[in-house]
Design an enzyme around this catalytic site. Structure first.
Site, PDB file in Angstrom:
ATOM      1  N   CYS A  73       9.700 -51.255  25.844  1.00 30.21           N
ATOM      2  CA  CYS A  73      10.279 -52.579  25.979  1.00 30.21           C
ATOM      3  C   CYS A  73       9.868 -52.891  27.446  1.00 30.21           C
ATOM      4  O   CYS A  73       9.956 -52.154  28.460  1.00 30.21           O
ATOM      5  CB  CYS A  73      11.481 -52.767  25.752  1.00 30.21           C
ATOM      6  SG  CYS A  73      11.739 -52.431  23.924  1.00 30.21           S
ATOM      7  N   TRP A 106       9.383 -52.578  21.772  1.00 29.59           N
ATOM      8  CA  TRP A 106       8.740 -51.569  21.346  1.00 29.59           C
ATOM      9  C   TRP A 106       9.711 -51.168  20.213  1.00 29.59           C
ATOM     10  O   TRP A 106      10.684 -50.578  20.817  1.00 29.59           O
ATOM     11  CB  TRP A 106       8.306 -50.531  22.317  1.00 29.59           C
ATOM     12  CG  TRP A 106       7.578 -49.369  21.777  1.00 29.59           C
ATOM     13  CD1 TRP A 106       6.120 -49.395  21.686  1.00 29.59           C
ATOM     14  CD2 TRP A 106       7.971 -48.129  21.320  1.00 29.59           C
ATOM     15  NE1 TRP A 106       6.005 -47.864  21.157  1.00 29.59           N
ATOM     16  CE2 TRP A 106       6.915 -47.220  20.993  1.00 29.59           C
ATOM     17  CE3 TRP A 106       9.474 -47.537  21.175  1.00 29.59           C
ATOM     18  CZ2 TRP A 106       7.198 -45.994  20.628  1.00 29.59           C
ATOM     19  CZ3 TRP A 106       9.531 -46.138  20.936  1.00 29.59           C
ATOM     20  CH2 TRP A 106       8.283 -45.379  20.487  1.00 29.59           C
ATOM     21  N   ASN A 130      16.113 -53.551  27.011  1.00 25.68           N
ATOM     22  CA  ASN A 130      15.179 -52.301  27.197  1.00 25.68           C
ATOM     23  C   ASN A 130      16.262 -50.937  27.068  1.00 25.68           C
ATOM     24  O   ASN A 130      16.951 -50.944  27.833  1.00 25.68           O
ATOM     25  CB  ASN A 130      14.313 -52.235  28.330  1.00 25.68           C
ATOM     26  CG  ASN A 130      13.624 -50.935  28.296  1.00 25.68           C
ATOM     27  OD1 ASN A 130      13.559 -50.110  27.307  1.00 25.68           O
ATOM     28  ND2 ASN A 130      13.287 -50.520  29.344  1.00 25.68           N
ATOM     29  N   GLY A 131      15.991 -50.369  25.950  1.00 29.53           N
ATOM     30  CA  GLY A 131      16.985 -48.910  25.846  1.00 29.53           C
ATOM     31  C   GLY A 131      17.664 -48.745  24.570  1.00 29.53           C
ATOM     32  O   GLY A 131      17.112 -49.508  23.508  1.00 29.53           O
ATOM     33  N   GLU A 154      -5.012 -30.994  28.235  1.00 29.66           N
ATOM     34  CA  GLU A 154      -5.165 -32.441  28.499  1.00 29.66           C
ATOM     35  C   GLU A 154      -6.204 -33.100  28.021  1.00 29.66           C
ATOM     36  O   GLU A 154      -6.099 -34.285  27.556  1.00 29.66           O
ATOM     37  CB  GLU A 154      -5.154 -32.667  30.214  1.00 29.66           C
ATOM     38  CG  GLU A 154      -5.315 -33.986  30.758  1.00 29.66           C
ATOM     39  CD  GLU A 154      -4.310 -34.863  30.532  1.00 29.66           C
ATOM     40  OE1 GLU A 154      -3.444 -34.495  29.837  1.00 29.66           O
ATOM     41  OE2 GLU A 154      -4.530 -36.044  30.756  1.00 29.66           O
ATOM     42  N   HIS A 180      -6.586 -16.137  15.538  1.00 31.95           N
ATOM     43  CA  HIS A 180      -5.396 -15.568  14.998  1.00 31.95           C
ATOM     44  C   HIS A 180      -4.820 -16.709  14.106  1.00 31.95           C
ATOM     45  O   HIS A 180      -3.661 -16.699  13.520  1.00 31.95           O
ATOM     46  CB  HIS A 180      -4.323 -15.206  16.168  1.00 31.95           C
ATOM     47  CG  HIS A 180      -4.600 -14.100  17.088  1.00 31.95           C
ATOM     48  ND1 HIS A 180      -4.559 -12.676  16.357  1.00 31.95           N
ATOM     49  CD2 HIS A 180      -5.053 -14.094  18.046  1.00 31.95           C
ATOM     50  CE1 HIS A 180      -4.842 -11.946  17.265  1.00 31.95           C
ATOM     51  NE2 HIS A 180      -5.153 -12.811  18.515  1.00 31.95           N
TER      52      HIS A 180
END
Ligand code: AGP
Length: 610
Positions: A2, A75, A101-102, A483, A506
């Site tokens: 957010c 979000w 936000n949170g 990466e 493996h």
């Protein structure tokens, strides 16, 4: 995650808020909204989808009037992305509006309490509880500052909040705990936002708010209070990024711009710290005695920052001979790690606001370790709480997929490793001098490598339709492969895995079929013959081999279908160059596939929830 923006100024708030939210789009979101105080009441608009939906709904802000307002990009965490779950959330009487936000961890208890008092709820969010809670306490005390203090005492979890109260048409309120919120001090305009990008058009003077500090913003005044309602003074920081640093500057995507900026970012990160053949680290207080006292180093981070740590493990162990463990931050504190005052913890974070990394750092500090942070965002939570901070001077990184932050984090790891080696005497002076020289050459070598980007573009145009891709490497090349694989999957949505070359047989080798793309990193000189054998193994099972090798080393050409050559540097520094073709490859593949490169689906730039 957010994004929040709040504005108190002399202009109409709605267009300012929409512009501010646009700057926060890069954080990742699925709905957006704004609320504005029009003198007598709160006007608001919100909608699921991209900001353009809100822009259309409000006719670019023209239908929402007033000079004080708050805005939000959401979000989704609690409840699907929808109009009703979008922020702002308005209290039952319509007198209060909240953006958040949170995550409020005790929202169910608070909701039950409020339901018992007759409040009703429209959404599935934890945030709506805050709007009703504000109304409840304001109804009891009739004072907004006291209400703010009370809600801070009641809310558990993380929050950055912007709150409007219709009874106070000339101001709005903000507060934070464990979620980022920055205060901007302008001329005739004061703002809050999740980061500095929305405010750069108005001011470069900012204050970083600490947990549970309450701010009251008016167009011509700002006051900050502690949880007891006592006034406090804040230090003002002047940001040296200008607006253009956070703009695309003619590039189609921020990611491409940021890839191409890496030589300059690296230069900025390295040059001021290499003075007259010595490494000089700012805000670094580890003496030789203290360093000798460390028995273990933990590197803790998430995502790409964790991958820098994976390189860091090899580099720091090699240069210091101190055992290094690299940990994923979200796992670290739950595995009861062995930490004491003889532990050095290095936390790495571009944003400095990653919730898991913050929590791991706090756990490390609680148990007595010394915390050194490698951070890009000035004044972020991690930067403020760590014992030592080394900034990566990468400038604003907007694309969700990190590139220049990764490179500069790596550069700081090198500087740190060489500084440690100097203090501990674990590396001969000539060897250190050779590394300093090689470090200084990296920006120019990057430049020449990036000039060959069309070669990678061509390879990507031939290979973008693969469904599954493997990256293999050994030693430092394995760390870089991690990466390369993440970069590819996050922006191109192609399934990809990174493996240590020797580990494939493996189990994973069973997945290799005719035409499977295996990107083989073969830049670690001492192990090229070994990785070449691993490449032969997959080739024998039908893989298409794309290799990355050091210019002048023709060994991989004997087995690979295509080879991209990178300039040679000293082995420990080679990852700085090896990673570049992987970033470019991901970018061009995603571009061929028409993906949303700067804001990939489901992802957020700054992951501020655990
Ligand atoms: C990398 O491209 C990512 N988008 C992601 O993995 C990122 O590195 C991670 O979320 C950590 O973020 P930080 O560096 O801001 O802590």
């Amino acid at each position: 995650m957010c994004g929040i923006v709040g504005y108190a100024g002399v202009n109409e708030a709605a267009p300012v808020l929409l512009k501010g939210l646009e700057k926060l789009e890069y954080r990742g979101y699925d709905s957006a909204g704004i609320a504005v105080l029009n003198g007598r009441e709160i006007e608001f608009a919100k909608a699921a989808g991209k900001l353009q939906v809100l822009r259309d709904l409000t006719e670019e802000g023209a239908t929402v009037h007033g000079r004080i307002g708050i805005g939000h990009t959401r979000w989704a965490t609690h409840g699907e992305p929808s109009d009703v779950n979008a922020h702002p959330h308005v209290s039952n009487s319509g007198r209060f509006a909240v953006v958040h936000n949170g995550i409020i961890e005790n929202y169910q208890q608070l909701k039950a309490m409020l339901l018992g008092k007759g409040f009703t709820f429209l959404s599935q969010t934890d945030t709506e509880v805050i709007a009703q809670l504000v109304e409840y306490y304001y109804g009891k005390c009739g004072d907004m500052l006291e209400t703010m203090c009370r809600i801070v005492g009641k809310l558990e979890g993380s929050y950055a909040l912007g709150i409007l109260c219709a009874d106070q048409p000339d101001r709005f309120y903000a507060v934070r705990k464990d979620s980022p919120l920055v205060l901007g001090l302008g001329e005739g305009a004061n703002l809050v936002a999740s980061d500095v990008s929305p405010m750069l058009a108005y001011t470069q003077r900012v204050c970083y708010l600490d947990d549970q500090e309450i701010v009251v913003l008016q167009a011509d005044n700002v006051a900050v209070y502690d949880i007891n309602g006592e006034r406090i003074e804040k230090e003002v920081t002047v940001i040296d990024w200008d607006v253009s640093a956070a703009e695309k500057g003619g590039y189609e995507h921020f990611m491409f711009k940021e890839i191409m900026e890496q030589p300059q970012s690296l230069q900025k990160t390295i040059s001021p710290r290499l003075q007259d053949g010595e490494i000089v680290l700012d805000d670094f207080h580890i003496t030789r005695e203290r360093l000798e006292d460390f028995r273990k180093i933990y590197i803790v981070a998430c995502g790409s920052s964790y991958h820098v740590g994976a390189v860091g493990k090899y580099v720091l162990e090699q240069t210091t001979r101190i055992p290094v463990e690299v940990d994923i931050a979200s796992e670290f504190r739950y595995r009861n790690p062995i930490i004491d005052e003889h532990t050095l913890m290095i936390v790495i974070s571009q944003s400095g606001e990653t919730a898991d990394t913050i929590a791991a750092m706090r756990e490390g500090k609680r148990q007595g370790s010394h915390v050194l942070a490698i951070v890009n965002v000035l004044g972020s939570t991690i930067a403020r709480e760590a014992d030592d901070v080394l900034y990566t001077w990468a400038g604003p990184e907007i694309a969700v997929a990190t590139t220049k932050a990764y490179s500069t984090q790596l550069a700081v790891i090198y500087l740190l490793a060489l500084k440690f080696a100097e203090l501990l005497g674990t590396m001969a002076a000539e060897e250190r001098a050779a590394h300093y020289q090689a470090l200084q050459q990296l920006p120019q070598q990057m430049e020449s490598l990036l000039a060959e980007k069309e070669e990678i573009q061509f390879m990507a145009s031939q290979l973008y339709n693969k469904h599954s891709i493997f990256f293999i490497g050994r030693n430092l090349d394995y760390a870089v492969a991690l990466e390369g694989s993440l970069k590819l999957k996050e922006i191109s949505y192609i399934h990809s895995e990174a493996y240590a070359g020797g580990e494939l047989k493996h189990g994973t080798i069973s997945l290799i079929e005719q035409g499977t793309l295996v990107v083989t990193l073969a830049t670690h000189d001492a192990l090229v013959d070994k990785i070449k054998s691993n490449a032969e193994e997959v080739k024998a099972r039908g893989a298409y081999l794309l290799a990355v090798a050091v210019r002048g080393d023709e060994r991989m050409a004997e087995v690979a279908d295509a080879v991209f050559y990178v300039p040679r540097t000293l082995p420990l520094l080679q990852p700085s160059l090896t990673v570049l073709p992987l970033q470019l490859f991901s970018y061009y593949v995603a571009s061929q596939k028409g993906c949303s490169i700067d804001q990939p689906k489901n992802l957020a730039k700054s992951v501020t929830v655990e």
